[in-house]
Design an enzyme around this catalytic site. Sequence first.
Site, PDB file in Angstrom:
ATOM      1  N   SER A   1      30.027 -25.194  -7.617  1.00 45.76           N
ATOM      2  CA  SER A   1      31.116 -24.388  -7.083  1.00 45.76           C
ATOM      3  C   SER A   1      31.282 -23.098  -7.887  1.00 45.76           C
ATOM      4  O   SER A   1      30.381 -22.268  -7.922  1.00 45.76           O
ATOM      5  CB  SER A   1      32.413 -25.215  -7.061  1.00 45.76           C
TER       6      SER A   1
ATOM      7  N   ASP B   1      26.866 -25.774  -3.719  1.00 41.19           N
ATOM      8  CA  ASP B   1      27.938 -25.199  -2.907  1.00 41.19           C
ATOM      9  C   ASP B   1      28.718 -24.134  -3.685  1.00 41.19           C
ATOM     10  O   ASP B   1      29.900 -24.323  -4.015  1.00 41.19           O
ATOM     11  CB  ASP B   1      28.890 -26.278  -2.388  1.00 41.19           C
TER      12      ASP B   1
ATOM     13  N   ARG C   1      28.002 -12.172  -7.967  1.00 45.81           N
ATOM     14  CA  ARG C   1      27.874 -13.584  -7.579  1.00 45.81           C
ATOM     15  C   ARG C   1      26.453 -14.035  -7.876  1.00 45.81           C
ATOM     16  O   ARG C   1      25.614 -13.262  -8.333  1.00 45.81           O
ATOM     17  CB  ARG C   1      28.171 -13.755  -6.082  1.00 45.81           C
TER      18      ARG C   1
ATOM     19  N   ASP D   1      22.715 -14.822  -7.208  1.00 41.63           N
ATOM     20  CA  ASP D   1      21.715 -14.275  -6.283  1.00 41.63           C
ATOM     21  C   ASP D   1      20.325 -14.570  -6.838  1.00 41.63           C
ATOM     22  O   ASP D   1      20.180 -14.979  -8.001  1.00 41.63           O
ATOM     23  CB  ASP D   1      21.939 -12.771  -6.059  1.00 41.63           C
TER      24      ASP D   1
ATOM     25  N   ASP E   1      18.804 -13.759 -10.482  1.00 42.39           N
ATOM     26  CA  ASP E   1      19.417 -14.268 -11.705  1.00 42.39           C
ATOM     27  C   ASP E   1      18.516 -15.224 -12.485  1.00 42.39           C
ATOM     28  O   ASP E   1      18.830 -15.560 -13.632  1.00 42.39           O
ATOM     29  CB  ASP E   1      20.739 -14.977 -11.380  1.00 42.39           C
TER      30      ASP E   1
ATOM     31  N   HIS F   1      33.234 -29.996   0.281  1.00 39.88           N
ATOM     32  CA  HIS F   1      32.800 -29.250  -0.912  1.00 39.88           C
ATOM     33  C   HIS F   1      32.134 -30.188  -1.919  1.00 39.88           C
ATOM     34  O   HIS F   1      31.079 -29.868  -2.485  1.00 39.88           O
ATOM     35  CB  HIS F   1      34.020 -28.569  -1.521  1.00 39.88           C
TER      36      HIS F   1
END
Length: 453
Positions: free
Chosen positions: A160, A184, A198, A200, A203, A254
Amino acid sequence: MALNQRLHVSRSPPSQEQSGGGEPCDSFTDLNLSHCFMGTSLYVRLLLYTRDNLDCGREINHQHPASQPLFNLSRPSAFVIHGYRPTGAPPIWIDHLVRLLAEQQDMNVIVVDWNKGAANLNYFIAVAYTREAAHNLTGFIMTMEEEGASLSSVHLIGVSLGAHLAGFVGANLEGRIGRITGLDPAGPMFTSASPEERLDPSDAMFVDVLHTDMNSFGLRGAHGHIDFYANGGADQPGCPKTIFAGKSYFVCDHQRSMFLYLCALNRTCSLTGYPCSSYSDFLDGRCLQCEAFRPASCPVLGYDFSRWAEPLLRLGQTRVFFSTTASLPYRKLSYRVDMVTWNQYLRWGVVYIRLHSGRSFTEARIDHKLYRLEQYTSTRLLAQFDEDLQPVQKISIRINTGNVIGPRYKIRLLRIRFTPLDQPERPLICRFDIIMEENMEVAFRPLPCDSRL
């Protein structure tokens, strides 16, 4: 100020649990709702587990990792990074994941405990702390590298909000980390984020992502070299559909990403992903081949991606889809079903197929769309069953057209062929020239496809 000078070095309180030598174990920070109401400040702890101390975590000194005798820098290292903790309680899956990772190979499993920081009723505060926690972890990994560790052997597993934290670490290290797995990745506050804000694919050397709740707490889109979409990446079977179910309504979809990942690591479920442009096309049976990955098979969710890493890096971002059952072992049995119809009148309908073995049966409802059935029409279906019944002694099929008044029209199947997708070593089974009525079930004994008897 240097990254490793900014780290929070903590000393955990003695635990009730003790190692074999009588030394107290270091446990994940356990907070409660009162801490969350008051708010917590970021405090990062690193808990080491190896095959020699699976039951007893050992906290690692941030500035001197080699001072922990169990920490072998020549081994691969997997970092487990949790997400937002609105209740402050430790994640229920931590111990299970640590054990399963240690079973994959001899490695350092390091639980990144940033519960102080993640435990805030204000989600936006936890989001803000991910950057600082990422700087802390970046400094630690840089120290590991200085002491002889290889960045290519570092694997970050982020859950998360922890998936984006892992991405920030990877970006800080210019993508030289071996692998990041995002379970997730969190959606709120990241929906419109740029790749720099974020997780991607840049990374890490390899990034794999699993989506289970894209329409709520998860993030839409593709964010890795390979993105797995369980049941389309949104609503999961068995999860509540109404708010009256309480907390489960909000977290079930989730959390399913972690339970699917645990099941995959445990090798009790083989969850195969099929490259496709959409879940709808996958359900239509349009994406059931994996030529781009040959001689390997279709990608399978889990730990070892060595068979697929090279073609995935060559292909760029790849989306793969699969369906699951509502509970363990989650795996569905899939068949490609090819039918050739020869009915005189055009009919539209949905298809129900049952496999029978003895007194047991399992049913696939292919009812997400209406299929066109007319003279000499080839139709391909994806039939997914909750159980693997063997041997298949009888098959029954019903085509529901919705016609409730008037005569029942005949539907003639010149051929129906079942190709097992998950068990390619099993033979194809067929049946030829079946006459049936719409809305009525017909049963037949399957035959080898080279036989017409």
